[in-house]
Design a protein around this motif. Sequence first.
Motif, short mmCIF file in Angstrom:
data_model
loop_
_atom_site.label_atom_id
_atom_site.label_comp_id
_atom_site.label_asym_id
_atom_site.label_seq_id
_atom_site.Cartn_x
_atom_site.Cartn_y
_atom_site.Cartn_z
N GLY A 84 0.82 -1.20 0.00
CA GLY A 84 0.00 0.00 0.00
C GLY A 84 0.85 1.25 0.00
O GLY A 84 1.70 1.44 -0.88
N PRO A 85 0.71 2.13 1.00
CA PRO A 85 1.50 3.36 1.04
C PRO A 85 3.01 3.11 1.11
O PRO A 85 3.79 3.90 0.62
CB PRO A 85 1.00 4.05 2.32
N ASN A 86 3.43 2.00 1.75
CA ASN A 86 4.86 1.71 1.82
C ASN A 86 5.44 1.40 0.45
O ASN A 86 6.60 1.70 0.17
CB ASN A 86 5.10 0.52 2.75
N LYS A 87 4.64 0.79 -0.38
CA LYS A 87 5.13 0.31 -1.68
C LYS A 87 5.63 1.46 -2.56
O LYS A 87 6.60 1.32 -3.31
CB LYS A 87 4.02 -0.47 -2.38
N LYS A 88 4.96 2.61 -2.44
CA LYS A 88 5.33 3.72 -3.32
C LYS A 88 6.70 4.30 -2.98
O LYS A 88 7.29 5.02 -3.79
CB LYS A 88 4.28 4.82 -3.26
N TRP A 89 7.21 3.96 -1.78
CA TRP A 89 8.53 4.44 -1.39
C TRP A 89 9.64 3.44 -1.72
O TRP A 89 10.82 3.72 -1.47
CB TRP A 89 8.56 4.77 0.10
N ALA A 131 0.29 -7.41 1.23
CA ALA A 131 -0.96 -6.86 1.79
C ALA A 131 -1.00 -5.37 1.52
O ALA A 131 -0.41 -4.58 2.26
CB ALA A 131 -1.04 -7.15 3.28
N ASN A 132 -1.69 -4.99 0.47
CA ASN A 132 -1.77 -3.58 0.11
C ASN A 132 -2.91 -2.85 0.81
O ASN A 132 -2.85 -1.63 0.98
CB ASN A 132 -1.92 -3.43 -1.40
N VAL A 181 -4.79 2.54 -14.79
CA VAL A 181 -3.88 1.51 -14.27
C VAL A 181 -4.53 0.89 -13.04
O VAL A 181 -5.49 1.44 -12.47
CB VAL A 181 -2.51 2.10 -13.91
N GLU A 182 -4.01 -0.24 -12.63
CA GLU A 182 -4.52 -0.90 -11.43
C GLU A 182 -3.90 -0.26 -10.19
O GLU A 182 -2.70 0.02 -10.16
CB GLU A 182 -4.15 -2.38 -11.48
N THR A 183 -4.73 0.01 -9.19
CA THR A 183 -4.21 0.50 -7.92
C THR A 183 -3.15 -0.47 -7.39
O THR A 183 -3.32 -1.68 -7.48
CB THR A 183 -5.34 0.66 -6.90
N TYR A 184 -2.06 0.08 -6.91
CA TYR A 184 -0.89 -0.64 -6.38
C TYR A 184 0.02 -1.20 -7.47
O TYR A 184 1.02 -1.86 -7.17
CB TYR A 184 -1.28 -1.78 -5.43
N ALA A 185 -0.29 -0.96 -8.74
CA ALA A 185 0.63 -1.36 -9.81
C ALA A 185 1.88 -0.50 -9.75
O ALA A 185 1.91 0.56 -9.12
CB ALA A 185 -0.05 -1.21 -11.17
N LYS A 235 -1.58 4.42 -4.34
CA LYS A 235 -2.01 3.71 -3.13
C LYS A 235 -3.52 3.68 -2.97
O LYS A 235 -4.03 3.06 -2.03
CB LYS A 235 -1.39 4.35 -1.89
N GLN A 236 -4.26 4.36 -3.86
CA GLN A 236 -5.71 4.38 -3.77
C GLN A 236 -6.30 4.65 -5.15
O GLN A 236 -5.60 5.08 -6.07
CB GLN A 236 -6.18 5.45 -2.78
N ALA A 237 -7.59 4.35 -5.28
CA ALA A 237 -8.27 4.55 -6.55
C ALA A 237 -8.66 6.02 -6.69
O ALA A 237 -9.45 6.53 -5.89
CB ALA A 237 -9.50 3.65 -6.62
N LYS A 238 -8.08 6.69 -7.67
CA LYS A 238 -8.40 8.10 -7.92
C LYS A 238 -7.67 8.54 -9.20
O LYS A 238 -6.89 7.78 -9.79
CB LYS A 238 -7.99 8.98 -6.75
N THR A 239 -7.91 9.77 -9.60
CA THR A 239 -7.18 10.35 -10.71
C THR A 239 -5.99 11.13 -10.16
O THR A 239 -6.14 11.97 -9.27
CB THR A 239 -8.08 11.27 -11.54
N TRP A 240 -4.83 10.81 -10.69
CA TRP A 240 -3.58 11.41 -10.22
C TRP A 240 -3.04 12.40 -11.26
O TRP A 240 -3.07 12.13 -12.46
CB TRP A 240 -2.52 10.33 -10.01
N GLY A 241 -2.56 13.52 -10.78
CA GLY A 241 -1.83 14.45 -11.63
C GLY A 241 -0.41 14.60 -11.09
O GLY A 241 -0.18 14.44 -9.90
N TYR A 242 0.54 14.87 -11.97
CA TYR A 242 1.93 15.01 -11.52
C TYR A 242 2.63 16.08 -12.35
O TYR A 242 2.18 16.46 -13.44
CB TYR A 242 2.68 13.68 -11.65
N VAL A 243 3.75 16.56 -11.83
CA VAL A 243 4.64 17.46 -12.55
C VAL A 243 6.07 17.05 -12.23
O VAL A 243 6.35 16.55 -11.14
CB VAL A 243 4.37 18.93 -12.15
#
Length: 442
Positions: free
Chosen positions: A187-192, A212-213, A306-310, A354-362
Motif C-alpha cells: 500500500g503506502p509503503n510500496k510507493k517508497w 498486503a496492500n 492503471v490498477e491501484t498498487y501497480a 495507493k488508492q483509486a483516484k485520478t492522479w496528476g503530476y509534474v
Amino acid sequence: MRSFATKITAAAVLGLICALFANARLRANAGTPDAASTRPRVIISTDIGGTDFDDFQSLVHALLYADALDIEGLVSSPYGQEPNRKRHLLRIVDLYAKDYANLKTYSARYPAPEALRAVCKQGGVEQADLRGYGNRTEGSDWIITCAHRDDARPLWILVWGGIDDLAQALHDDPSIKSKIRVFFIGGPNKKWSTTAYDYIRREFPDLWMIEANSTYYGWFAGGDQTGDLSDTAFIGKFARGRGALGDYFATIAPEVKMGDTPSLVYVLGATPENPAAGGNWGGRYVRTWERRHVTFTSPPKADDVVETYAIVDIVYRPGGTAPRNAQAELVTDNQSFRGYPDNDGAWHFYFSPKQAKTWGYVIKSNYPELDGLAGGFTSKNPAPALANEPSAQYPNWWTDDPAPELSEGSQQGAKTVNRWRDAYMRDFAARLERCRVPFAAR
C-alpha cells in the motif's frame, strides 16, 4: 432440590467448557506456541522514525508478544536519509527493559533486553536506484546471516516499510529465497520502494510472499469500535498506566492505528503457511494475479487507467545536454519521488498509486528539458474476478482478496481482519496489563 443443584452444576461445567474452547481458539489465532521449536522466527524491517506513527505502536505490540516469537532481527528500513534510525528501535527496547521484570513473570521466554539490542540493525537510508538494489547494509547482511542458520523453521521477514533491504539481501545471496517467508505491508509503503519491489517481481517471482496492500487497513478501521474498543478510547482505558511501554504507547498518538501489526499476528496464527485459510487475525489472502508494471513512453493522461498498487513507469527522453549532477523528481499529492536515468539517457519515474483516484503530476528538475513536464492517470481497484486468475508466474505470491463483501470502504480484504477486532484488541489489552503488575499480583 437435588435435581436443581445438578442442573446448576451441569450449566457451570458447560460454561467452563465453552470458556476453555474460546480461550483455545483465541490462542490459536493470537498464537502463543508452547514449544520453542514451534515459535516463528521473525525479522521485522520497519521504517520507524518516518512520518507515520504506526510503526512505533506496532513495535510496542510486537515486544509484548515477544515470548511467542523468536525475534532474530529488528531492522530500520529506508525512509528519508537519516543515518541512524536504529536509535528509534533501541529507544523502545529501553522502555521494554523497564517492564522486563514484570513481563518475565508471565513467561520465561521473554528475551532479555540486551538480546534485543544485539539484533537491532541499521538498514538502508535511501531507496534503491533503478536497478532495484545498491550497496550492502548491516540490515541486509543480517537477513542473510539469519536465513543461513541451521534451523528447520522458515525465517519470516515482516516488512513494515521499504522492501529495499530484503531486495539487497536477495541480490547478494539468492540462495536465501527458499529459506524465507515474506509478509509485506505494501500500500503506502510500496510507493517508497518501487524500484526494489520491481526488482523482486522481475528476478524472484517464485518467492513466498504475502503482499498486503489494503487488508492491513482492517486493523484500525471498521469492526467493533464500540465503547472502550474504539481507536481513541482504547488508549486511555488499556494503555495509559500500563508500565513504561503502555505509557509510551499513550503518547505516540491519540488513536490506535498499528497498521503493520497484521503481519505480526498473522505469523502467530494457527496456519501461517496457508494464506487462504480463514480465522487468522492477520487476514485472509488469495493467490496473486499478474503483478502489474505499466510503462508509459509518452505522457499519460487522466483517461489512462492503471490498477491501484501497480508499478507505473513514466519514461521521458529529454533532448539537449543534461547538466552535471542532473536530478529530477516526480511530484504528486505534495510528495516527491526521485527519477533515474538509464544507460540510454531515458529518465524513469516509478510510482505506485495507493488508492483509486485520478492522479496528476509534474516533473521538477535542474534539467531544463524535463522541468515542468506534467501528466496524469487514473487508478482503479483490482476487479473481483482477478481472484480467479492466479498467475503461474507467481506460484507462491499472495495478495488482498478483492471480493466486494470483504472490503471496508474501498480497502479490499480489510474485513478479513476487522471481523476479529474484539478478540485481538482485548488480547492486546491483556498483554499491556502484564507491564503494570507481575503475574502473582494479578
